[in-house]
Each structure stands twice: as C-alpha cells, then as structure tokens.
Design an enzyme around this catalytic site. Sequence first.
Site, PDB file in Angstrom:
ATOM      1  N   HIS A   1     -63.282 -69.675  28.330  1.00 57.44           N
ATOM      2  CA  HIS A   1     -61.995 -69.041  27.988  1.00 57.44           C
ATOM      3  C   HIS A   1     -61.177 -68.707  29.243  1.00 57.44           C
ATOM      4  CE1 HIS A   1     -63.902 -68.424  24.053  1.00 57.44           C
ATOM      5  NE2 HIS A   1     -62.728 -68.082  23.572  1.00 57.44           N
TER       6      HIS A   1
ATOM      7  N   CYS B   1     -66.939 -68.671  32.057  1.00 57.81           N
ATOM      8  CA  CYS B   1     -66.755 -68.682  30.604  1.00 57.81           C
ATOM      9  C   CYS B   1     -65.558 -69.594  30.375  1.00 57.81           C
ATOM     10  CB  CYS B   1     -66.467 -67.270  30.079  1.00 57.81           C
ATOM     11  SG  CYS B   1     -65.834 -67.217  28.382  1.00 57.81           S
TER      12      CYS B   1
ATOM     13  N   TYR C   1     -69.691 -64.542  21.149  1.00 56.14           N
ATOM     14  CA  TYR C   1     -71.136 -64.742  21.220  1.00 56.14           C
ATOM     15  C   TYR C   1     -71.735 -63.929  22.374  1.00 56.14           C
ATOM     16  CZ  TYR C   1     -71.444 -69.039  18.271  1.00 56.14           C
ATOM     17  OH  TYR C   1     -71.449 -69.952  17.248  1.00 56.14           O
ATOM     18  N   GLY C   2     -70.973 -63.787  23.436  1.00 53.42           N
ATOM     19  CA  GLY C   2     -71.509 -63.302  24.715  1.00 53.42           C
ATOM     20  C   GLY C   2     -72.084 -61.909  24.703  1.00 53.42           C
TER      21      GLY C   2
ATOM     22  N   SER D   1     -67.882 -70.982  21.066  1.00 48.42           N
ATOM     23  CA  SER D   1     -67.854 -69.825  20.175  1.00 48.42           C
ATOM     24  C   SER D   1     -66.446 -69.573  19.651  1.00 48.42           C
ATOM     25  CB  SER D   1     -68.320 -68.591  20.935  1.00 48.42           C
ATOM     26  OG  SER D   1     -67.456 -68.373  22.035  1.00 48.42           O
TER      27      SER D   1
ATOM     28  N   CYS E   1     -69.278 -74.261  26.298  1.00 43.43           N
ATOM     29  CA  CYS E   1     -69.530 -72.816  26.297  1.00 43.43           C
ATOM     30  C   CYS E   1     -70.710 -72.507  27.204  1.00 43.43           C
ATOM     31  CB  CYS E   1     -69.842 -72.368  24.869  1.00 43.43           C
ATOM     32  SG  CYS E   1     -70.171 -70.605  24.704  1.00 43.43           S
ATOM     33  N   ASN E   2     -70.477 -71.677  28.213  1.00 41.15           N
ATOM     34  CA  ASN E   2     -71.549 -71.281  29.129  1.00 41.15           C
ATOM     35  C   ASN E   2     -72.620 -70.473  28.408  1.00 41.15           C
ATOM     36  OD1 ASN E   2     -70.350 -71.704  32.161  1.00 41.15           O
ATOM     37  ND2 ASN E   2     -68.739 -71.236  30.703  1.00 41.15           N
TER      38      ASN E   2
HETATM   39  N1  DGL Z   1     -66.428 -69.396  25.880  1.00 41.24           N
HETATM   40  C1  DGL Z   1     -67.720 -68.833  25.951  1.00 41.24           C
HETATM   41  C2  DGL Z   1     -68.418 -69.155  27.281  1.00 41.24           C
HETATM   42  O1  DGL Z   1     -68.090 -70.127  27.945  1.00 41.24           O
HETATM   43  C3  DGL Z   1     -68.017 -67.421  25.601  1.00 41.24           C
HETATM   44  C4  DGL Z   1     -67.160 -66.506  24.857  1.00 41.24           C
HETATM   45  C5  DGL Z   1     -67.948 -65.577  23.943  1.00 41.24           C
HETATM   46  O2  DGL Z   1     -68.377 -64.502  24.353  1.00 41.24           O
HETATM   47  O3  DGL Z   1     -68.124 -65.976  22.793  1.00 41.24           O
HETATM   48  O4  DGL Z   1     -69.324 -68.466  27.684  1.00 41.24           O
END
Ligand code: DGL
Length: 257
Positions: free
Chosen positions: A187, A185, A43-44, A12, A74-75
């Site tokens: 990030h 996540c 996205y989350g 995301s 991305c999880n």
């Molecule tokens: N990096 C994303 C993950 O691994 C999520 C970040 C988002 O909320 O977009 O879930």
Amino acid sequence: MDAGLPIAVFDSGMGGVSVLRALRAHLPHENYLYFGDSANAPYGVRPYDEILELSRAAVAHLVGEGIKALVIGCNTVTSVAAKTLRAEHPNLIIVATEPAVKPAALARPGGTILVMATDATVHGDNFLSLVQRYGDEVNIVKCPCPGLMEFVERGETDSEALRVYLRKRFEVLGGVKPDSVVLGCTHYPFISGAIRAVLGEDVALFDPAPGIARQAKRRLAAAGLLNPQAGEGEIRWENSSPDPKMIALGKRLLVRH
Ligand code: DGL
C-alpha cells in the site's frame, strides 16, 4: 496450460495494485485477475493463523477461477503464508513480495534504513532473517505502521492527518534522518509523496514491485507461459467487499504516478 490464462495478483486490499502496475509495465500482453480481500483487511494486525486461513481461502478461490500464475502482492501474506501456499500448490508459479532491504542495503552501505511494514511483517521470520543478513552493514530501523493501509484503502494518499500519522511513526528514528525508506507494504508506494514531504525529498524510497515483475517475467518465460497475444491484456477486478468503491479505487491507483 493455456498461456492466455490470467496471472492472479492477490493482496489483502488494494495495495497490490502497486505490484500490478509494475507487472503491466513489464508484461503488458498478459491478462490479469486482481483480487483484493478488502472485506477482511487489514491483515497486518491479525494473528498469524487468521492471516494464513484468509490467504489459503483466497488462493483456493483464485486457483478455481483458472490462473497460470499467482503473484502475492502483499508482504504480510508472503511473510505468513507463502511457504504453505507453495506446498499446497506445487505446480503453480508463485511469485512473492518481501521488503526490499537487500537493494536498500547495497545502495547505501553504512546508511540508516527505515523499514515501514505491517506488524505481522516486521515480527515475522522472513524479516528477522533479512535483519540478520544485512543488519551489520546498515542500521535497520523497524517501523510498524498499524492503521496506515487504511488511509490508502479509503483513497486518502496525502492529507494533513496522514502527515501527522507519519510524523508520529517516524519518532522511532529518534531524530536521525534516514538515507532510505523500504516500503515494506504494497500500500505504501501510493503515499510516497507524503513520506517524502515528511522526511525530505532526498530520501531514497525502495519499492519491491519492479523486481517482482522481473521475477514473474523470468518464471513465465522459463515455463514457456508468456502470453503470445500481440495487444494489451485485460484486467479482471475482484474484491471481497461488495462496495464498488474498492474496484474504482484500484483503477484509479493503477494509473497514478
Ligand atoms: N498490503 C499488505 C502488505 O504488503 C498489507 C496490508 C494489511 O495490513 O492488510 O503487507
């Protein structure tokens, strides 16, 4: 299929760079196409149907570019969309990301594991089945972190404001010190220093990226698709945000330890 085609890494935003970093360590000869959907991030906190549609559009775009494999870095996308993406692209190698609850549970039987992730991930079916599977062996404490990826997206990987945010989120522990933190996540590996500063240097952090990279290597090898070129591969960066700061951030995060 041409083994020189890139492996796409999709997130995301710029969190998937933590996965790209591990891929480069395990598969240095590969070419990569990194796509961050920063214009639509986070996205989350979105409803599942929106996450699904954004993911489908991003992957259709990447497939159109010519790729030999897709790594969902991305999880959240994995949790909501991996099943659909696999059904829609049956001939594409797809490697996905899920919170490293299993290795954390095996490493500290009986321990307390704090799982930091997005709202979508902690409320998704995949996570629920991880809790059902390992919840008897370890104490799993869910810690949804809305607003946390935004710190990383703006390049703020440690600050007093970030530590204040974390202390507030960690109140879910009710004063219990966790043995491990699952970075659910992509990030969050970039804020490992701040997490340790708040919870203690001895807390074990679990990042799924090395496991994802090993899995990608196995899948490509089994398909005869490892890139035979000798030198280091290239990275092509794409981001849905027109702001050049996003790609500059990705390049900086890639070389951070
Ligand atoms: N990096 C994303 C993950 O691994 C999520 C970040 C988002 O909320 O977009 O879930």
